[in-house]
Design a protein around this motif. Structure first.
Motif, PDB file in Angstrom:
ATOM      1  N   ALA A  61      75.320  85.000  -7.154  1.00 39.97           N
ATOM      2  CA  ALA A  61      76.267  83.912  -7.370  1.00 39.97           C
ATOM      3  C   ALA A  61      77.646  84.281  -6.821  1.00 39.97           C
ATOM      4  N   ASN A  62      77.983  85.563  -6.873  1.00 41.85           N
ATOM      5  CA  ASN A  62      79.255  86.038  -6.336  1.00 41.85           C
ATOM      6  C   ASN A  62      78.977  87.333  -5.572  1.00 41.85           C
ATOM      7  N   LEU A  63      78.311  87.206  -4.446  1.00 41.66           N
ATOM      8  CA  LEU A  63      77.830  88.352  -3.689  1.00 41.66           C
ATOM      9  C   LEU A  63      78.964  89.232  -3.170  1.00 41.66           C
ATOM     10  N   GLU A  64      80.047  88.629  -2.734  1.00 43.05           N
ATOM     11  CA  GLU A  64      81.154  89.410  -2.182  1.00 43.05           C
ATOM     12  C   GLU A  64      81.732  90.366  -3.223  1.00 43.05           C
ATOM     13  N   ALA A  65      81.922  89.890  -4.433  1.00 43.36           N
ATOM     14  CA  ALA A  65      82.451  90.742  -5.500  1.00 43.36           C
ATOM     15  C   ALA A  65      81.423  91.782  -5.924  1.00 43.36           C
ATOM     16  N   ALA A  66      80.147  91.409  -5.937  1.00 48.35           N
ATOM     17  CA  ALA A  66      79.096  92.347  -6.348  1.00 48.35           C
ATOM     18  C   ALA A  66      78.973  93.506  -5.373  1.00 48.35           C
ATOM     19  N   ARG A  74      75.866  96.391  -7.544  1.00 49.93           N
ATOM     20  CA  ARG A  74      75.790  96.556  -6.090  1.00 49.93           C
ATOM     21  C   ARG A  74      74.495  97.252  -5.689  1.00 49.93           C
TER      22      ARG A  74
END
Length: 129
Positions: A61-66, A74
């Protein structure tokens, strides 16, 4: 269903590692095929888990932050499945070489096993009961 698949995925992990060591120790057709096919089963179970895992779904849902934050999220959102797919490709390439009688198979199986060892979540319980 999620917990049962997670248990099965963790159990098959040990079979895959055992077959991988067997394939390196005894470079014959049977252990090499068992390693490649057990790894295929492991990846299929992992893909199904990725679709139903709350951890992976939350990360997607929030891949960039993960991906930007090191840690468990990660590892499972990026590193775990990439290592599994790389190992799967190497194992099947090694199986293909073995069937052709070429000596490159042991190197490919060794690389596959190395990628797997880097992809195993050693920080998690070794066996879920």
């Amino acid at each position: 269903m999620y917990e049962a698949l997670l248990f099965l995925h963790g159990l098959v992990r040990w079979l895959v590692l055992a077959f991988g060591l067997w394939a390196l120790w005894r470079p014959e057709a049977r252990p090499e095929a068992l390693f490649a096919h057990a790894l295929t089963l492991q990846v299929v179970l992992g893909v199904v888990l990725a679709f139903i895992s709350p951890l992976v779904q939350g990360a997607l849902a929030n891949l960039e932050a993960a991906v930007a934050t090191p840690g468990e999220i990660r590892f499972f959102a990026a590193e775990h499945w990439v290592g599994g797919l790389v190992a799967l490709g190497l194992a099947h390439a090694g199986l293909s070489q073995a069937r052709k009688g070429k000596p490159l198979d042991r190197l490919l199986f060794g690389l596959a096993l190395g990628a797997l060892l880097l992809s195993v979540p050693w920080f998690r319980p070794l066996l879920r009961l």
